[in-house]
Design a protein around this motif. Structure first.
Motif, short mmCIF file in Angstrom:
data_model
loop_
_atom_site.label_atom_id
_atom_site.label_comp_id
_atom_site.label_asym_id
_atom_site.label_seq_id
_atom_site.Cartn_x
_atom_site.Cartn_y
_atom_site.Cartn_z
N GLU A 43 0.84 -1.21 0.00
CA GLU A 43 0.00 0.00 0.00
C GLU A 43 0.87 1.26 0.00
O GLU A 43 0.60 2.21 -0.74
CB GLU A 43 -0.90 -0.01 1.23
N LEU A 44 1.92 1.27 0.82
CA LEU A 44 2.81 2.42 0.87
C LEU A 44 3.56 2.59 -0.45
O LEU A 44 3.77 3.71 -0.91
CB LEU A 44 3.80 2.28 2.02
N LEU A 45 3.95 1.47 -1.06
CA LEU A 45 4.63 1.53 -2.35
C LEU A 45 3.72 2.16 -3.41
O LEU A 45 4.17 2.98 -4.22
CB LEU A 45 5.04 0.13 -2.79
N THR A 46 2.44 1.81 -3.39
CA THR A 46 1.49 2.37 -4.34
C THR A 46 1.36 3.88 -4.15
O THR A 46 1.37 4.65 -5.12
CB THR A 46 0.12 1.70 -4.19
N VAL A 47 1.24 4.30 -2.88
CA VAL A 47 1.13 5.74 -2.58
C VAL A 47 2.39 6.46 -3.04
O VAL A 47 2.33 7.52 -3.69
CB VAL A 47 0.91 5.96 -1.08
N GLY A 48 3.55 5.90 -2.73
CA GLY A 48 4.81 6.52 -3.13
C GLY A 48 4.98 6.59 -4.63
O GLY A 48 5.49 7.59 -5.16
N THR A 49 4.54 5.56 -5.33
CA THR A 49 4.64 5.55 -6.79
C THR A 49 3.79 6.64 -7.41
O THR A 49 4.19 7.30 -8.38
CB THR A 49 4.22 4.17 -7.34
N GLU A 50 2.61 6.86 -6.86
CA GLU A 50 1.74 7.93 -7.37
C GLU A 50 2.38 9.29 -7.17
O GLU A 50 2.31 10.16 -8.06
CB GLU A 50 0.39 7.87 -6.66
N ILE A 51 3.04 9.50 -6.04
CA ILE A 51 3.71 10.78 -5.76
C ILE A 51 4.88 10.97 -6.73
O ILE A 51 5.10 12.06 -7.26
CB ILE A 51 4.18 10.83 -4.31
N VAL A 52 5.64 9.90 -6.96
CA VAL A 52 6.77 9.97 -7.88
C VAL A 52 6.28 10.25 -9.30
O VAL A 52 6.89 11.04 -10.03
CB VAL A 52 7.58 8.67 -7.83
N SER A 53 5.19 9.65 -9.70
CA SER A 53 4.64 9.89 -11.04
C SER A 53 4.26 11.35 -11.22
O SER A 53 4.51 11.95 -12.27
CB SER A 53 3.43 8.99 -11.28
N ALA A 54 3.65 11.93 -10.18
CA ALA A 54 3.28 13.35 -10.24
C ALA A 54 4.53 14.23 -10.33
O ALA A 54 4.55 15.25 -11.04
CB ALA A 54 2.46 13.72 -9.00
N GLU A 55 5.59 13.83 -9.62
CA GLU A 55 6.84 14.59 -9.67
C GLU A 55 7.48 14.50 -11.06
O GLU A 55 8.02 15.49 -11.56
CB GLU A 55 7.82 14.05 -8.62
N LEU A 56 7.40 13.35 -11.69
CA LEU A 56 7.96 13.20 -13.03
C LEU A 56 7.24 14.11 -14.03
O LEU A 56 7.85 14.69 -14.93
CB LEU A 56 7.86 11.74 -13.48
N GLU A 57 5.94 14.23 -13.87
CA GLU A 57 5.20 15.15 -14.73
C GLU A 57 5.59 16.59 -14.45
O GLU A 57 5.75 17.41 -15.37
CB GLU A 57 3.69 14.95 -14.53
N ARG A 58 5.77 16.93 -13.18
CA ARG A 58 6.15 18.31 -12.81
C ARG A 58 7.52 18.65 -13.38
O ARG A 58 7.76 19.77 -13.84
CB ARG A 58 6.18 18.44 -11.29
N LEU A 59 8.43 17.67 -13.36
CA LEU A 59 9.78 17.88 -13.88
C LEU A 59 9.84 17.82 -15.40
O LEU A 59 10.89 18.06 -15.99
CB LEU A 59 10.73 16.82 -13.30
N ASP A 60 8.71 17.47 -16.02
CA ASP A 60 8.66 17.29 -17.48
C ASP A 60 9.70 16.27 -17.92
O ASP A 60 10.48 16.51 -18.84
CB ASP A 60 8.86 18.62 -18.20
N ALA A 61 9.69 15.13 -17.24
CA ALA A 61 10.61 14.05 -17.59
C ALA A 61 10.43 13.68 -19.05
O ALA A 61 9.32 13.74 -19.58
CB ALA A 61 10.36 12.84 -16.70
N ALA A 62 11.52 13.30 -19.70
CA ALA A 62 11.47 13.04 -21.13
C ALA A 62 12.06 11.69 -21.46
O ALA A 62 13.03 11.24 -20.85
CB ALA A 62 12.22 14.15 -21.89
N VAL A 63 11.44 11.03 -22.45
CA VAL A 63 11.89 9.72 -22.91
C VAL A 63 11.94 9.74 -24.44
O VAL A 63 11.03 10.26 -25.09
CB VAL A 63 10.92 8.60 -22.45
N ASP A 64 13.00 9.18 -25.00
CA ASP A 64 13.06 9.07 -26.45
C ASP A 64 11.83 8.29 -26.92
O ASP A 64 11.57 7.18 -26.45
CB ASP A 64 14.34 8.33 -26.86
N PRO A 65 11.05 8.85 -27.84
CA PRO A 65 9.79 8.21 -28.25
C PRO A 65 9.93 6.85 -28.91
O PRO A 65 8.96 6.11 -29.01
CB PRO A 65 9.18 9.24 -29.22
N ARG A 66 11.14 6.50 -29.34
CA ARG A 66 11.33 5.19 -29.96
C ARG A 66 11.07 4.04 -29.00
O ARG A 66 10.81 2.91 -29.43
CB ARG A 66 12.75 5.08 -30.52
N PHE A 67 11.10 4.33 -27.69
CA PHE A 67 10.88 3.26 -26.72
C PHE A 67 9.41 3.01 -26.44
O PHE A 67 9.05 2.03 -25.79
CB PHE A 67 11.61 3.59 -25.40
N GLY A 68 8.52 3.87 -26.92
CA GLY A 68 7.10 3.65 -26.72
C GLY A 68 6.69 3.76 -25.26
O GLY A 68 5.79 3.04 -24.82
#
Length: 223
Positions: A157-182
């Motif tokens: 349960e804590l891992l799920t909560v933490g993952t959601e927070i990290v996902s929100a942070e990645l969006e805030r940071l505008d994390a980028a991935v080469d689109p070839r990886f899909g």
């Protein structure tokens, strides 16, 4: 203290924490960019090659088909995203996780060395320890957010909560991935991305139908 996960394939660990989001734009030569953290194409391919060997060996020992190379690259991209995001959130919140909670133990190292002795050994160890660190950090972040003391009973349960927070942070940071990886900028395979025919719906392809040069190859048993 959170329960340290047992040694297991990184593919299952990474797939359990995927969340859907949009896609950013990387810098030339970089596979993943999260703030000041970058993973080069060259390093990603090295880790993906090691991940292929590890996962194919584990799959073979379990009587399962070897994963596709493209799927393993997606796993390594996801791992980099989640670990970089978790490190940033932990730093901002003043959260520290002792390496003893995620570093491989001597028995683990011995087990891996017996099977994977060679040039890829260090990379396989790195992949596994990065995965354990990511989970430990996201669990600690979940505990910090909820105010609950980590235990074996609430670890998922804590891992799920933490993952959601990290996902929100990645969006805030505008994390980028080469689109070839899909992969989107939080690690979710995104069917809306424009991919080449050979990479369409990669996560739905049965690896047993792929040509041999698109499947991972493991270390064959000496028995």
């Amino acid at each position: 203290m959170p329960h340290r996960p047992a040694l297991r394939p990184v593919l299952a660990a990474a797939a359990a924490s995927l969340l859907l989001a949009g896609c950013g734009t990387t810098f030339p030569g970089e596979a993943v960019v999260v703030g000041s953290s970058q993973l080069s194409m060259k390093r990603l391919q090295t880790l993906a090659d090691a991940g292929c060997t590890y996962l194919a060996t584990v799959a073979g020992a379990q009587g399962a088909p070897a994963p596709a190379q493209g799927a393993v690259r997606q796993v390594i991209v996801t791992q980099e995203l989640q670990l970089a995001g978790a490190r940033k959130v932990a730093e901002d919140r003043g959260i520290e996780v002792p390496p003893g909670q995620y570093a491989l133990r001597p028995a683990d190292i011995e087990q891996l060395e017996t099977t994977f002795a060679g040039d890829q050994f260090d990379d396989i160890v790195e992949i596994l320890e990065r995965d354990f660190e990511s989970q430990a950090l996201r669990t600690a972040i979940g505990a910090d957010e909820s105010g609950a003391a980590p235990s074996e009973q609430n670890a998922q349960e804590l891992l799920t909560v933490g993952t959601e927070i990290v996902s929100a942070e990645l969006e805030r940071l505008d994390a980028a991935v080469d689109p070839r990886f899909g992969i989107s900028n939080v690690g979710q395979p995104d069917p809306a991305l424009q991919l080449s025919v050979s990479r369409e719906q990669l996560d739905q392809i049965d690896p047993t139908t792929l040509p041999a040069n698109q499947q991972c190859r493991g270390v064959e048993s000496s028995e």
